[in-house]
Scaffold this motif. Structure first.
Motif, PDB file in Angstrom:
ATOM      1  N   UNK A  81      12.340  57.741 -82.990  1.00  0.00           N
ATOM      2  CA  UNK A  81      11.227  57.448 -83.353  1.00  0.00           C
ATOM      3  C   UNK A  81      11.136  58.276 -85.033  1.00  0.00           C
ATOM      4  N   UNK A  82      11.564  59.359 -84.858  1.00  0.00           N
ATOM      5  CA  UNK A  82      11.534  60.207 -86.161  1.00  0.00           C
ATOM      6  C   UNK A  82      12.435  59.463 -87.278  1.00  0.00           C
ATOM      7  N   UNK A  83      13.745  59.004 -86.703  1.00  0.00           N
ATOM      8  CA  UNK A  83      14.652  58.314 -87.554  1.00  0.00           C
ATOM      9  C   UNK A  83      14.141  57.168 -88.176  1.00  0.00           C
ATOM     10  N   UNK A  84      13.486  56.181 -87.179  1.00  0.00           N
ATOM     11  CA  UNK A  84      12.918  54.886 -87.517  1.00  0.00           C
ATOM     12  C   UNK A  84      11.752  55.249 -88.677  1.00  0.00           C
ATOM     13  N   UNK A  85      10.740  56.278 -88.481  1.00  0.00           N
ATOM     14  CA  UNK A  85       9.871  56.561 -89.627  1.00  0.00           C
ATOM     15  C   UNK A  85      10.455  56.968 -90.819  1.00  0.00           C
TER      16      UNK A  85
END
Length: 453
Positions: A81-85
């Motif tokens: 999720x952090x990567x996608x953000x």
């Protein structure tokens, strides 16, 4: 000339307006996927409960809490999720101009005269998103972020269900171990009775005593197997908790577990909203939709604005070359010509990926319907079997009592006693298994409806 260029740009914009279309959200779900008899207008379903409301055993709650904090798969999903953000942030920053700052200084000597030159300048460039390339990239990144969050929810739902299933497996094995040990004590008592009857001339043969002892030995071996299974189940749970193998001493009893007696599936749209795998498949479809739009936008020209602003004192001394400001602005339009074949290939690839995403989404709906129907059928079957087996146990307990009395006070065959005892043990073990099957069906239904929050 300028007017002609403007007309061309406007024509291209009008022809490419379809690349700005937003993804049409899928909301129609066939009720037949979930079984007409299970559909209800009540929007409160088992999936709307939190896992704490469904699994009320405090020992299980502690295990789930630990798993949600330490499980490596769930932590990896959160990192995704952090990567996608970060990818979405980068896509949003693409709307802003690119700004650079440069500073230069030179020193030269000619004929004994020294010249110094200083330049301080800044540059900026901005690609105008007329044809939606940046917009579709941003929308695709948004859907990728949603997909990552749905994946994390799917991992959490599966984790909660798996921990619960492992815990109740332990309780079922504990119950089977308790039944086996109680039965072993009863059988050992029967052996002592047979030995007394044999010594008293009650018509009991050595074969009867040996057969009873052999049955006790077989049950002792089964007890060891159950204890081994308990240890293995504890190790599986420890893996989910990301801890070294330990004995899980704090746990409840299978007979004390309480669950809702009436389970509602709810309307199909709610199922679609709850299941994270269905949401993830839809987000991936939207992402593919925007990727196709971005591939179409590659056929249109890119329009960029750039400019520089700086200060310089020229190439010589200050007296001969006074300082001044430099200003430059450029507008450019680049139409792809020689890479048209590559763009066509990329568009075909994007369309194929979008078709794959459509099929995956359709399959996710079919899987959802099948899993819900299977779980409900299994739950109803387990409850009916549990009623039958409880009645069978009560009947067999009376049969064992009467055969033991007959053996002591009449010429009843000892095989009748052994057979009745063995049948009773099997029936008691079946009750424990059916109770576990009922609980497992509830867990599966909770998972199939997208619970686990």
């Amino acid at each position: 000339m300028k007017r002609a260029i403007l007309y061309i740009v406007l024509a291209i914009m009008l022809s490419g307006c379809s690349i700005y279309r937003k993804f049409p959200q899928t909301t129609e779900v066939d009720k037949k996927l979930f079984g007409e008899k299970y559909i209800t207008a009540d929007t409160t379903t088992i999936a709307s409960l939190s896992w704490r409301e469904l699994f009320q055993d405090r020992h299980l709650q502690q295990l789930i809490d630990t798993a949600l904090v330490r499980n490596t798969d769930l932590r990896t999903a959160y990192l995704r999720i952090e990567q996608a953000e970060a990818v979405l942030m980068n896509a949003r920053l693409s709307y802003l101009p690119s700004v650079g700052l440069t500073a230069e200084g030179t020193v030269g000597s000619s004929g004994g005269a020294t010249s110094k030159s200083y330049t301080l300048g800044g540059s900026a460039s901005w690609e105008i998103d007329i044809f939606g390339k940046t917009t579709n990239a941003k929308r695709g990144a948004q859907e990728a972020l949603k997909s990552s969050k749905a994946y994390a929810q799917a991992v959490q739902t599966n984790l909660v269900a798996t921990v619960a299933n492992g815990y109740y497996t332990l309780l079922m094995l504990d119950e089977q171990l308790r039944i086996s040990k109680q039965t072993l004590e009863s059988w050992q008592k029967s052996v002592r009775v047979l030995e007394s009857l044999k010594r008293g001339g009650g018509g009991v043969t050595d074969a009867a005593v040996l057969q009873a002892k052999a049955n006790c030995m077989a049950l002792e071996s089964e007890i060891l197997s159950i204890e081994k299974s308990i240890r293995e189940s504890e190790n599986v749970l420890c893996t989910l908790l990301a801890t070294t193998p330990i004995s899980i001493l704090q746990r409840g009893n299978l007979s004390d577990q309480q669950f809702p007696s009436e389970l509602s599936v709810g309307v199909p749209l709610q199922l679609l909203a709850n299941r994270p795998d269905v949401r993830m498949a839809e987000y991936q479809l939207a992402q593919a939709f925007y990727a196709t739009n971005a591939a179409r936008a590659s056929f249109y020209p890119s329009i960029s604005l750039s400019g520089t602003l700086g200060w310089t004192n020229g190439a010589g001394g200050v007296e001969l070359n006074p300082a001044g400001w430099l200003l430059n602005a450029i507008g450019s339009l680049v139409q792809p010509l020689f890479n048209r074949g590559a763009n066509i290939a990329n568009l075909k690839i994007a369309k194929a990926e979008q078709e794959v995403a459509v099929l995956n989404f359709q399959q996710s709906l079919l899987n959802a319907g099948a899993e819900v129907n299977d779980a409900l059928t299994a739950l109803q079957t387990a409850r009916r079997k549990l009623d039958i087996d409880n009645t069978q146990v009560a009947t067999l307990q009376e049969a064992v009592r009467k055969t033991e009395l007959l053996m002591r006070h009449s010429s009843a065959n000892y095989l009748e006693v052994l057979t009745a005892q063995q049948t009773l043990l099997t029936a008691k073990q079946a009750v424990a298994q059916d109770r576990f099957d009922e609980i497992q069906s509830i867990i599966t239904l909770y998972h199939a409806l997208g619970g686990g929050k």
